[in-house]
Design a protein around this motif. Sequence first.
Motif, mmCIF file in Angstrom:
data_model
loop_
_atom_site.group_PDB
_atom_site.id
_atom_site.type_symbol
_atom_site.label_atom_id
_atom_site.label_comp_id
_atom_site.label_asym_id
_atom_site.label_seq_id
_atom_site.Cartn_x
_atom_site.Cartn_y
_atom_site.Cartn_z
ATOM 1 N N ASP A 1 -13.401 -6.234 20.260
ATOM 2 C CA ASP A 1 -12.632 -6.362 21.379
ATOM 3 C C ASP A 1 -11.723 -7.512 21.735
ATOM 4 N N GLY A 2 -11.906 -8.433 21.155
ATOM 5 C CA GLY A 2 -11.360 -9.788 21.521
ATOM 6 C C GLY A 2 -10.108 -10.199 20.616
ATOM 7 N N PRO A 3 -9.899 -11.572 20.892
ATOM 8 C CA PRO A 3 -8.943 -12.125 20.095
ATOM 9 C C PRO A 3 -9.021 -12.207 18.396
ATOM 10 N N VAL A 4 -9.946 -11.795 17.981
ATOM 11 C CA VAL A 4 -9.990 -11.733 16.329
ATOM 12 C C VAL A 4 -9.508 -10.360 16.052
ATOM 13 N N ALA A 5 -10.007 -9.456 16.673
ATOM 14 C CA ALA A 5 -9.194 -7.965 16.318
ATOM 15 C C ALA A 5 -7.585 -8.061 16.452
ATOM 16 N N ARG A 6 -7.309 -8.773 17.973
ATOM 17 C CA ARG A 6 -5.907 -8.940 18.063
ATOM 18 C C ARG A 6 -5.034 -9.463 16.916
ATOM 19 N N PHE B 1 -16.744 -17.610 22.482
ATOM 20 C CA PHE B 1 -16.173 -16.304 22.483
ATOM 21 C C PHE B 1 -16.068 -15.476 23.954
ATOM 22 N N GLY B 2 -16.213 -16.108 24.878
ATOM 23 C CA GLY B 2 -16.311 -15.355 26.312
ATOM 24 C C GLY B 2 -14.721 -15.563 26.783
ATOM 25 N N GLU B 3 -13.874 -15.797 26.272
ATOM 26 C CA GLU B 3 -12.568 -16.044 26.729
ATOM 27 C C GLU B 3 -11.880 -14.675 26.998
ATOM 28 N N GLY B 4 -11.028 -14.600 27.909
ATOM 29 C CA GLY B 4 -10.144 -13.523 28.399
ATOM 30 C C GLY B 4 -8.924 -13.265 27.842
ATOM 31 N N HIS B 5 -8.216 -12.324 28.110
ATOM 32 C CA HIS B 5 -6.804 -12.113 27.488
ATOM 33 C C HIS B 5 -6.176 -11.189 28.445
ATOM 34 N N VAL B 6 -4.848 -11.275 28.637
ATOM 35 C CA VAL B 6 -4.026 -10.458 29.443
ATOM 36 C C VAL B 6 -2.979 -9.931 28.661
ATOM 37 N N ALA C 1 -12.107 -15.787 33.497
ATOM 38 C CA ALA C 1 -13.457 -15.122 33.803
ATOM 39 C C ALA C 1 -14.203 -14.395 32.712
ATOM 40 N N GLY C 2 -13.105 -14.471 31.597
ATOM 41 C CA GLY C 2 -13.655 -13.821 30.352
ATOM 42 C C GLY C 2 -13.297 -12.178 30.203
ATOM 43 N N GLU C 3 -12.516 -12.009 30.997
ATOM 44 C CA GLU C 3 -12.240 -10.444 31.046
ATOM 45 C C GLU C 3 -10.991 -10.046 30.332
ATOM 46 N N VAL C 4 -10.878 -8.928 30.012
ATOM 47 C CA VAL C 4 -9.694 -8.178 29.255
ATOM 48 C C VAL C 4 -8.655 -7.793 30.457
ATOM 49 N N VAL C 5 -7.492 -8.268 30.721
ATOM 50 C CA VAL C 5 -6.871 -7.974 31.861
ATOM 51 C C VAL C 5 -5.760 -7.155 31.468
ATOM 52 N N VAL C 6 -5.241 -5.982 32.038
ATOM 53 C CA VAL C 6 -4.097 -5.466 31.941
ATOM 54 C C VAL C 6 -3.232 -5.209 33.053
ATOM 55 N N ARG C 7 -2.033 -5.921 33.078
ATOM 56 C CA ARG C 7 -1.128 -6.126 34.114
ATOM 57 C C ARG C 7 -0.101 -4.963 33.751
ATOM 58 N N LEU C 8 -0.439 -3.636 34.543
ATOM 59 C CA LEU C 8 0.334 -2.559 34.100
ATOM 60 C C LEU C 8 1.529 -2.278 35.263
ATOM 61 N N LYS C 9 2.793 -2.189 34.449
ATOM 62 C CA LYS C 9 4.067 -2.101 35.383
ATOM 63 C C LYS C 9 4.559 -0.566 34.959
ATOM 64 N N GLY C 10 5.130 -0.103 35.843
ATOM 65 C CA GLY C 10 6.116 1.195 35.811
ATOM 66 C C GLY C 10 7.264 0.718 34.744
ATOM 67 N N GLY C 11 7.677 1.709 33.908
ATOM 68 C CA GLY C 11 8.833 1.529 33.152
ATOM 69 C C GLY C 11 8.427 0.374 31.842
ATOM 70 N N ARG D 1 1.218 -18.926 30.259
ATOM 71 C CA ARG D 1 1.531 -19.941 29.207
ATOM 72 C C ARG D 1 1.024 -21.066 29.543
ATOM 73 N N GLU D 2 1.725 -21.616 30.658
ATOM 74 C CA GLU D 2 1.441 -22.818 31.278
ATOM 75 C C GLU D 2 -0.295 -23.399 31.342
ATOM 76 N N ARG D 3 -0.926 -22.200 31.361
ATOM 77 C CA ARG D 3 -2.334 -22.481 31.659
ATOM 78 C C ARG D 3 -3.373 -22.144 30.338
ATOM 79 N N GLY D 4 -2.516 -22.026 29.360
ATOM 80 C CA GLY D 4 -3.326 -21.722 28.245
ATOM 81 C C GLY D 4 -4.021 -20.526 27.979
ATOM 82 N N ILE D 5 -3.574 -19.320 28.819
ATOM 83 C CA ILE D 5 -4.185 -18.161 28.706
ATOM 84 C C ILE D 5 -3.498 -17.081 27.602
#
Length: 476
Positions: free
Chosen positions: A184-189, A213-218, A292-302, A318-322
């Motif tokens: 589910d995480g960065p290796v797969a991405r 391996f608990g790092e999150g992703h946006v 916190a190690g979660e997979v976050v989707v920022r969902l926007k119209g369009g 990016r400034e925070r290395g996420i």
Amino acid sequence: MDYLPIFVATDKRPVLVVGGGTVAERKIRLLLRTGAQVRVVSPEICDGLKQLEQKGRIEWIQRAFENQDLEEAWLVYAATDDPFLQKRVAREAEARRVLVNTVDDRDNCSFIMPAIVDRSPVMVAISTGGTSPVLARRLRDTMERLLPQATARLAEFVGEVRDHITRAIPEFSRRRRFHEWLVDGPVARFIRAGQEDEARQRFEAALKEDGLFGEGHVYLVGAGPGDPELLTLKALQTLQAADVIVHDGLVDERVLDLARRDAEFIDVAKKAGHHRLSQARINQLLAERAEAGEVVVRLKGGDPFVFGRGGEEITYLRERGIAYEVVPGITAAVGCAAYAGLPLTHRDHAHSVWLVTAHCRESVDTLDWNDLAHSRQTLAFYMGVRQIGRVQSQLTAHGRHPDTPVAFVENGCRPEQRVIVGRLGSMSELAERHQLQSPALIYVGEVARLAGELNWYGQAPIVAETSAEQLQQAVV
């Protein structure tokens, strides 16, 4: 269950095919992909099978079927147009306890062939128990769209490193969590992005350092203009993998319904006169949940990069290395125009398109109205319902003809879509008369009148009285 779903190893094992036509050829080509030793019994074979026989890929016995042909077979396919021969092959195979498939004859089959989605070593087999092969194929087509092609390489990678994981992480529960992170995480991405060296480095680092391996992703994801069927495949995949979905108010509820059921939904709708969360707080929220190690989707119209402030959000991350990814969507101007039958460009009328935001007086006053007022171009105004009077006066004051066609598309790409077509000089009056509401796109330009002729979705457009002479003057 009427059938036990299993996967059979046929590599280097003899499989008998009775029949030599194109149906038999389709089965044989599939068998050859599994490494089966295929023997064909038939007085004649089609050209495709002749080519396979000449290449030494199949054995052809040029005669009619005989019972002893079954003696060494692991599986049998009967693919002839002779129903009596089909039943005979099935009967003799049953007597010898050899599994048989009689094509298009479910009653005489001891096994049936599913519709297959091949991402080897990942295989998905879909069966309707022989009741509707067409339905099985339709379901297969759906699965083909949902499963990325990189699924195959991800499965291979996991197989390659499985023993390393078992040795490094003996505790079962933690090892299972690591495997979940792996797929589910960065290796797969990284693997999906074709960056296998990075994937391997990330895997090796996580295996050595406890908790890494608990790092999150946006993911910044474009939800499209409304219709959930316009969502991209990648957007759908991210929705179904997300722990947290931070969404705008314009995102259609039907899109949210496609997310995984246990995801957390956070509505950060921005509406005129009321912001549920400031942009700064949204940025912080994305970072906090990813840290916190979660997979976050920022969902926007369009689309997140068209008046969606996506650039500001990924700069903050990016400034925070996420880690982040951007999944583009169909932007509202394009989607709503298409559903209104309004071509944004047209060889006879418009050679360019402007995407313009007009959500407040300050943004309207900073626009270059001299350029916007040129003819033979299409203007698409986002968030402009409250500024219609200002748009009208500025365009006409800078030379755009009052008879220039305009079109409003309210709730575009949704069942309640409404299209109103008129002219620039009466735009404010038209919006007031029909009580235009947000969300709505405003289109200005010669192509806008085509929405009155080419509309194909939803209710028929409302076309205000505009003479042919006026429209022709606007074009000129």
